[in-house]
Scaffold this active site. Structure first.
Site, PDB file in Angstrom:
ATOM      1  CG  ASN A 175       1.080  70.580 -57.984  1.00  0.00           C
ATOM      2  OD1 ASN A 175       1.217  69.363 -58.091  1.00  0.00           O
ATOM      3  ND2 ASN A 175       0.670  71.341 -58.990  1.00  0.00           N
ATOM      4  CE  LYS A 230       3.462  72.233 -61.041  1.00  0.00           C
ATOM      5  NZ  LYS A 230       3.589  73.307 -62.000  1.00  0.00           N
ATOM      6  CG  HIS A 248      -2.318  72.418 -62.161  1.00  0.00           C
ATOM      7  ND1 HIS A 248      -1.561  72.676 -63.279  1.00  0.00           N
ATOM      8  CD2 HIS A 248      -1.659  72.977 -61.115  1.00  0.00           C
ATOM      9  CE1 HIS A 248      -0.476  73.361 -62.916  1.00  0.00           C
ATOM     10  NE2 HIS A 248      -0.512  73.554 -61.605  1.00  0.00           N
ATOM     11  CD  GLU A 268       1.704  72.067 -64.844  1.00  0.00           C
ATOM     12  OE1 GLU A 268       1.669  71.069 -64.108  1.00  0.00           O
ATOM     13  OE2 GLU A 268       2.447  73.045 -64.616  1.00  0.00           O
ATOM     14  CD  GLU A 296      -1.499  77.054 -59.374  1.00  0.00           C
ATOM     15  OE1 GLU A 296      -0.553  77.001 -58.588  1.00  0.00           O
ATOM     16  OE2 GLU A 296      -1.776  76.146 -60.170  1.00  0.00           O
ATOM     17  N   GLY A 352       5.868  78.133 -63.050  1.00  0.00           N
ATOM     18  CA  GLY A 352       7.167  77.592 -63.434  1.00  0.00           C
ATOM     19  C   GLY A 352       8.042  78.547 -64.221  1.00  0.00           C
ATOM     20  CB  SER A 396       6.876  81.900 -60.034  1.00  0.00           C
ATOM     21  OG  SER A 396       7.059  81.257 -61.290  1.00  0.00           O
TER      22      SER A 396
HETATM   23  P1  PGA Z   1       5.355  76.697 -59.612  1.00  0.00           P
HETATM   24  O1  PGA Z   1       4.011  75.829 -59.854  1.00  0.00           O
HETATM   25  O2  PGA Z   1       5.331  77.097 -58.151  1.00  0.00           O
HETATM   26  O3  PGA Z   1       6.474  75.779 -59.942  1.00  0.00           O
HETATM   27  O4  PGA Z   1       5.242  77.885 -60.502  1.00  0.00           O
HETATM   28  C1  PGA Z   1       2.809  76.147 -59.221  1.00  0.00           C
HETATM   29  C2  PGA Z   1       1.729  75.195 -59.664  1.00  0.00           C
HETATM   30  O5  PGA Z   1       1.682  74.852 -60.852  1.00  0.00           O
HETATM   31  O6  PGA Z   1       0.894  74.756 -58.848  1.00  0.00           O
END
Ligand code: PGA
Length: 251
Positions: A10, A12, A93, A95, A164, A170, A209
């Site tokens: 992903n 982003k 997601h 976010e 997640e 992150g 992560s």
């Molecule tokens: P990350 O993000 O691997 O940077 O923690 C995962 C995601 O949000 O899909």
């Protein structure tokens, strides 16, 4: 792991056209791991170019609108993604849920629009740290699944779930392998309740992560069918290490 492991990057809101060379390197590397299903969800602006180049990886969107077309300035629909060469789309997601106020019902409508357009769909769920601390993680995720998963006779065939935990995205913090396994077993039970026997075939990805160092361990947790990877998917070097870690699980 019953099915072919599925590793999804992903990107982003990252990736100019200069990053297409990184995607090509990922594509070449993925071709060396046919036992693993590899995909990237770049920003909308790169979907078409990346899909044109791809031979071994699938390319997808990070969100879609619930309507197929219309007066929705700035939005992108599932049929438009499909037309650009996408094979799947991520919806719900954390976010999007947190920063765009997306509810479970909105996520479900997007997921159903994606299936309707002939895309596969990755539906994301996950608890916050406060919810985990309060012992509500499994209940919160079960409620998100109930509210967000697409319904319909063939829906289970087009759906992947990504678990997640919001606090792991992150942050460099990951749940224990036992906690991941427990959550994935609980998700499997909910999938069975919603989809019946077909629920057993739905892949459940872990995300939050995941990196080159922890991927092997996380991918071995109970009922983990792959990973949704953010930061570590942005370079071929780190992403392909994760793909390689999934290789033995698909043999
Ligand atoms: P990350 O993000 O691997 O940077 O923690 C995962 C995601 O949000 O899909």
């Amino acid at each position: 792991m019953a099915n072919r492991p599925y590793i999804v990057g992903n990107w982003k809101m990252n990736g100019t056209r200069a990053m297409l060379s990184e995607a090509r390197a990922i594509d070449r590397g993925a071709a060396r791991h046919p036992a693993v299903r590899v995909a990237i969800a770049p920003p909308f602006t790169l979907v078409h170019a990346m899909a044109e180049d791809a031979t071994a990886i699938a390319v997808g969107g990070q969100d879609c609108h619930a309507s197929p077309s219309g007066a929705f300035t700035g939005d992108v629909s599932a049929p438009l993604l499909k037309d650009a060469g996408a094979q799947f789309v991520i919806v719900g997601h954390s976010e999007r849920r947190a920063l765009h106020g997306e509810t479970d019902a909105a996520v479900r409508a997007k997921a159903e629009a994606a299936l309707e357009a002939g895309l596969e769909v990755i539906v994301c769920v996950g608890e916050t740290e406060a919810q985990r601390d309060a012992g509500q993680a499994e209940a919160v995720v079960a409620a998100q699944l109930e509210g967000s998963l697409p319904r319909g006779e063939t829906a289970a065939q087009g759906v992947t779930v990504a678990y997640e935990p919001v606090w792991a995205i992150g942050t460099g913090r990951v749940p224990s392998v036992d906690d991941v396994g427990a959550m994935h077993r609980s998700i499997r039970a909910v999938l069975g309740a919603i989809y019946g026997e077909a629920g057993a075939e739905v892949a459940i990805l872990y995300g939050g992560s995941v990196n080159a160092a922890n991927a092997s361990e996380l991918l071995c947790a109970d009922e983990v069918g792959g990973a949704l990877v953010g930061g570590a998917s942005l370079t071929a070097e780190s992403f392909l290490t994760i793909v390689a870690a999934a290789g033995p699980l698909g043999d």
